[in-house]
Design a protein around this motif. Structure first.
Motif, mmCIF file in Angstrom:
data_model
loop_
_atom_site.group_PDB
_atom_site.id
_atom_site.type_symbol
_atom_site.label_atom_id
_atom_site.label_comp_id
_atom_site.label_asym_id
_atom_site.label_seq_id
_atom_site.Cartn_x
_atom_site.Cartn_y
_atom_site.Cartn_z
ATOM 1 N N ARG A 166 -1.929 9.340 -5.586
ATOM 2 C CA ARG A 166 -1.675 9.094 -4.164
ATOM 3 C C ARG A 166 -0.665 10.091 -3.630
ATOM 4 O O ARG A 166 0.352 10.372 -4.262
ATOM 5 C CB ARG A 166 -1.111 7.676 -3.951
ATOM 6 N N GLY A 167 -0.937 10.630 -2.446
ATOM 7 C CA GLY A 167 0.013 11.503 -1.784
ATOM 8 C C GLY A 167 1.317 10.759 -1.581
ATOM 9 O O GLY A 167 1.324 9.583 -1.209
ATOM 10 N N THR A 168 2.429 11.456 -1.835
ATOM 11 C CA THR A 168 3.739 10.822 -1.799
ATOM 12 C C THR A 168 4.726 11.731 -1.086
ATOM 13 O O THR A 168 4.861 12.900 -1.453
ATOM 14 C CB THR A 168 4.226 10.559 -3.244
ATOM 15 N N SER A 169 5.398 11.214 -0.082
ATOM 16 C CA SER A 169 6.423 11.963 0.639
ATOM 17 C C SER A 169 7.776 11.344 0.341
ATOM 18 O O SER A 169 7.913 10.116 0.312
ATOM 19 C CB SER A 169 6.163 11.926 2.144
ATOM 20 N N VAL A 228 9.007 8.787 6.506
ATOM 21 C CA VAL A 228 8.637 9.842 5.562
ATOM 22 C C VAL A 228 7.145 9.942 5.294
ATOM 23 O O VAL A 228 6.657 11.026 4.968
ATOM 24 C CB VAL A 228 9.382 9.692 4.209
ATOM 25 N N TYR A 229 6.410 8.855 5.395
ATOM 26 C CA TYR A 229 5.000 8.862 5.009
ATOM 27 C C TYR A 229 4.234 9.980 5.720
ATOM 28 O O TYR A 229 4.288 10.118 6.943
ATOM 29 C CB TYR A 229 4.326 7.519 5.312
ATOM 30 N N GLY A 230 3.548 10.796 4.936
ATOM 31 C CA GLY A 230 2.713 11.865 5.485
ATOM 32 C C GLY A 230 3.478 13.057 6.025
ATOM 33 O O GLY A 230 2.882 13.974 6.581
ATOM 34 N N LYS A 231 4.792 13.072 5.880
ATOM 35 C CA LYS A 231 5.587 14.142 6.476
ATOM 36 C C LYS A 231 6.128 15.137 5.453
ATOM 37 O O LYS A 231 6.817 16.081 5.817
ATOM 38 C CB LYS A 231 6.752 13.527 7.267
ATOM 39 N N GLY A 232 5.824 14.922 4.170
ATOM 40 C CA GLY A 232 6.288 15.831 3.130
ATOM 41 C C GLY A 232 5.770 17.241 3.354
ATOM 42 O O GLY A 232 4.585 17.443 3.616
ATOM 43 N N ARG A 237 2.280 -4.702 14.733
ATOM 44 C CA ARG A 237 0.828 -4.868 14.631
ATOM 45 C C ARG A 237 0.165 -3.849 13.704
ATOM 46 O O ARG A 237 -0.988 -3.494 13.891
ATOM 47 C CB ARG A 237 0.175 -4.834 16.008
ATOM 48 N N GLY A 238 0.897 -3.350 12.720
ATOM 49 C CA GLY A 238 0.303 -2.463 11.718
ATOM 50 C C GLY A 238 0.463 -0.996 12.051
ATOM 51 O O GLY A 238 1.054 -0.620 13.061
ATOM 52 N N THR A 239 -0.087 -0.186 11.157
ATOM 53 C CA THR A 239 0.009 1.265 11.272
ATOM 54 C C THR A 239 -1.387 1.809 11.551
ATOM 55 O O THR A 239 -2.262 1.710 10.705
ATOM 56 C CB THR A 239 0.578 1.854 9.968
ATOM 57 N N THR A 240 -1.595 2.361 12.729
ATOM 58 C CA THR A 240 -2.911 2.841 13.151
ATOM 59 C C THR A 240 -2.946 4.361 13.161
ATOM 60 O O THR A 240 -2.174 4.997 13.868
ATOM 61 C CB THR A 240 -3.241 2.322 14.571
ATOM 62 N N GLY A 296 0.805 -1.211 0.000
ATOM 63 C CA GLY A 296 0.000 0.000 0.000
ATOM 64 C C GLY A 296 0.839 1.263 0.000
ATOM 65 O O GLY A 296 2.074 1.228 -0.013
ATOM 66 N N ASN A 297 0.157 2.383 0.031
ATOM 67 C CA ASN A 297 0.780 3.696 -0.084
ATOM 68 C C ASN A 297 1.815 3.963 1.011
ATOM 69 O O ASN A 297 2.906 4.452 0.734
ATOM 70 C CB ASN A 297 -0.314 4.772 -0.062
ATOM 71 N N ILE A 298 1.471 3.665 2.238
ATOM 72 C CA ILE A 298 2.384 3.922 3.357
ATOM 73 C C ILE A 298 3.687 3.168 3.168
ATOM 74 O O ILE A 298 4.783 3.739 3.218
ATOM 75 C CB ILE A 298 1.735 3.515 4.700
ATOM 76 N N TYR A 299 3.576 1.861 2.939
ATOM 77 C CA TYR A 299 4.763 1.022 2.853
ATOM 78 C C TYR A 299 5.547 1.278 1.567
ATOM 79 O O TYR A 299 6.764 1.100 1.547
ATOM 80 C CB TYR A 299 4.387 -0.445 3.037
ATOM 81 N N ALA A 300 4.888 1.710 0.496
ATOM 82 C CA ALA A 300 5.613 2.070 -0.730
ATOM 83 C C ALA A 300 6.502 3.288 -0.472
ATOM 84 O O ALA A 300 7.676 3.295 -0.849
ATOM 85 C CB ALA A 300 4.634 2.340 -1.871
ATOM 86 N N ASP A 301 5.947 4.339 0.163
ATOM 87 C CA ASP A 301 6.768 5.515 0.494
ATOM 88 C C ASP A 301 7.962 5.131 1.362
ATOM 89 O O ASP A 301 9.088 5.568 1.130
ATOM 90 C CB ASP A 301 5.940 6.565 1.246
ATOM 91 N N GLU A 302 7.711 4.325 2.371
ATOM 92 C CA GLU A 302 8.766 3.950 3.299
ATOM 93 C C GLU A 302 9.840 3.088 2.625
ATOM 94 O O GLU A 302 11.031 3.282 2.859
ATOM 95 C CB GLU A 302 8.174 3.219 4.510
#
Length: 181
Positions: free
Chosen positions: A136-139, A112-116, A89-92, A44-50
């Motif tokens: 998708r938002g990308t940082s 980096v996710y969400g911190k751009g 246990r995931g990203t909440t 997903g988006n979070i793990y792709a950015d990371e």
């Protein structure tokens, strides 16, 4: 379902060789290709950015233009960020709880996710950038994740620091094995 989706990134079919072959046939932007479930199932988006941050790859690079060493770094980074996410246990971000009623804790590990546009790069201190890739938002860090051919001199904002459990980025790895048929 396995024929409809790409391999699960923590499974045995997801090898660096498989990823290299899949990316070599895709001219699209790297992040968009990684989010395509026909290529990699469940990323997903979070793990792709990371993963792209860890592998020091710009999210808008053409997927088919990666060198063998870059594909290996990306493969290791994808598996590492997903493994850490599972361990935590995931990203909440809102109200998700696992089967035991516990919230995930991986959101505290995101680099980096969400911190751009809101935070400095944890590696070099340069301001993180935000853009949209494939809707998708990308940082990403424009200094650590340079687009090939970008020779601009970007200043270092502070002394770089080593990031926790990040795998070595210049690790010496053996050549990719031949594809098995």
């Amino acid at each position: 379902l396995e024929r409809r989706f790409g391999p699960e990134p923590l499974g045995p079919r997801f090898t660096a060789r498989w990823l290299a072959d899949a990316l070599s046939r895709r001219p699209g932007k790297l992040k968009s290709v990684l989010l395509d479930q026909d290529v990699v199932a469940g990323l997903g988006n979070i793990y792709a950015d990371e993963a792209l941050f860890r592998a020091r790859l710009h999210p808008e690079r053409p997927a088919h233009g990666l060198a063998e060493t870059e594909v290996r770094r990306l493969h290791r980074a994808i598996r590492a960020v997903l493994g850490e996410g599972i361990d935590r246990r995931g990203t909440t971000f809102s109200s998700f709880q696992d089967a035991e009623g516990r919230e995930g804790a991986n959101q505290h590990n995101l680099r980096v996710y969400g911190k751009g546009g809101r935070a400095p790069c944890p590696r070099c201190g340069y301001p993180l950038s935000r853009t949209v890739v494939g809707g998708r938002g990308t940082s990403f860090c424009p200094r650590c994740q340079r687009m090939p051919g970008d020779d601009r001199q970007l200043p270092i904002a502070r002394t770089p620091r080593r990031i926790g459990s990040e795998p070595p980025l210049a690790a010496s790895t053996p050549p990719l094995p031949d594809r098995q048929h």
